[in-house]
Motif scaffolding. Structure first.
Motif, PDB file in Angstrom:
ATOM      1  N   LYS A  34      10.349  -4.692   6.535  1.00 46.61           N
ATOM      2  CA  LYS A  34       9.806  -3.439   5.254  1.00 46.61           C
ATOM      3  C   LYS A  34       7.925  -3.642   4.410  1.00 46.61           C
ATOM      4  N   GLN A  35       8.115  -4.969   3.986  1.00 45.82           N
ATOM      5  CA  GLN A  35       6.891  -5.719   3.810  1.00 45.82           C
ATOM      6  C   GLN A  35       5.837  -5.161   4.539  1.00 45.82           C
ATOM      7  N   ILE A  36       5.672  -4.797   6.195  1.00 41.01           N
ATOM      8  CA  ILE A  36       4.916  -5.128   6.985  1.00 41.01           C
ATOM      9  C   ILE A  36       4.435  -3.222   7.089  1.00 41.01           C
ATOM     10  N   LYS A  37       5.042  -3.054   7.256  1.00 39.38           N
ATOM     11  CA  LYS A  37       5.414  -1.545   7.179  1.00 39.38           C
ATOM     12  C   LYS A  37       4.210  -1.004   6.636  1.00 39.38           C
ATOM     13  N   LYS A  38       4.781  -1.225   4.526  1.00 41.48           N
ATOM     14  CA  LYS A  38       4.098  -0.650   3.627  1.00 41.48           C
ATOM     15  C   LYS A  38       2.975  -1.390   3.885  1.00 41.48           C
ATOM     16  N   ALA A  39       2.631  -2.930   4.345  1.00 42.51           N
ATOM     17  CA  ALA A  39       1.137  -3.188   4.351  1.00 42.51           C
ATOM     18  C   ALA A  39       0.115  -2.786   4.962  1.00 42.51           C
ATOM     19  N   ARG A  40       1.077  -2.341   6.176  1.00 46.16           N
ATOM     20  CA  ARG A  40       0.145  -1.427   7.126  1.00 46.16           C
ATOM     21  C   ARG A  40      -0.384   0.123   6.821  1.00 46.16           C
ATOM     22  N   ALA A  41       0.520   0.905   5.932  1.00 46.08           N
ATOM     23  CA  ALA A  41       0.599   1.878   6.058  1.00 46.08           C
ATOM     24  C   ALA A  41      -0.319   2.365   4.453  1.00 46.08           C
ATOM     25  N   GLU A  42      -0.890   1.127   3.511  1.00 55.12           N
ATOM     26  CA  GLU A  42      -2.091   0.831   2.882  1.00 55.12           C
ATOM     27  C   GLU A  42      -2.328   0.444   3.131  1.00 55.12           C
ATOM     28  N   ASN A  43      -3.163   0.139   3.888  1.00 52.85           N
ATOM     29  CA  ASN A  43      -3.914  -0.894   4.724  1.00 52.85           C
ATOM     30  C   ASN A  43      -4.449  -2.115   3.822  1.00 52.85           C
ATOM     31  N   ASP A  44      -3.772  -2.860   3.403  1.00 54.18           N
ATOM     32  CA  ASP A  44      -3.471  -3.741   2.145  1.00 54.18           C
ATOM     33  C   ASP A  44      -3.092  -5.315   3.086  1.00 54.18           C
ATOM     34  N   THR A  45      -4.532  -5.896   3.859  1.00 55.33           N
ATOM     35  CA  THR A  45      -5.225  -7.070   4.461  1.00 55.33           C
ATOM     36  C   THR A  45      -4.083  -7.835   4.092  1.00 55.33           C
TER      37      THR A  45
END
Length: 80
Positions: A34-45
Motif C-alpha cells: 500500500k505504501q509503494i502504491k501511494k508513493a507511486r501515485a503521488e510521485n513521492d520518490t
C-alpha cells in the motif's frame, strides 16, 4: 514468572511460533504494498525509496523464517 517467560521463548523457536512470525511478516508486506502504491501515485520518490527498503527487510525476514523452518525439519513448507 520465569517459567512463563521460558515457555514464551520456547514458542518463538517452535514451528508454530515460526508460522506465526511468517504470517505476521507477510501481513506487514500488505502495508508495504500500500505504501509503494501511494508513493507511486503521488510521485513521492523519498517515500518510494523508504517503501522499497522496507520491502527488502520484509523479504529478508521471510527468508530467515523459512530457513528457520527448514532447520526445524519442515521441508515441505512454502517453497517446497
Amino acid at each position: 514468572m520465569s517459567k512463563a517467560l521460558s515457555k514464551a521463548k520456547g514458542f518463538k523457536k517452535s514451528k508454530s511460533g515460526t508460522y506465526l512470525s511468517i504470517a505476521t511478516t507477510a501481513f506487514g508486506a500488505i502495508g508495504v504494498a500500500k505504501q509503494i502504491k501511494k508513493a507511486r501515485a503521488e510521485n513521492d520518490t523519498l517515500r518510494l525509496v523508504d517503501a522499497v527498503v522496507t520491502a527488502a527487510g520484509v523479504v529478508t525476514g521471510l527468508a530467515l523464517l523459512y530457513r528457520e523452518l527448514k532447520r526445524l525439519g519442515d521441508d515441505d513448507v512454502l517453497l517446497g
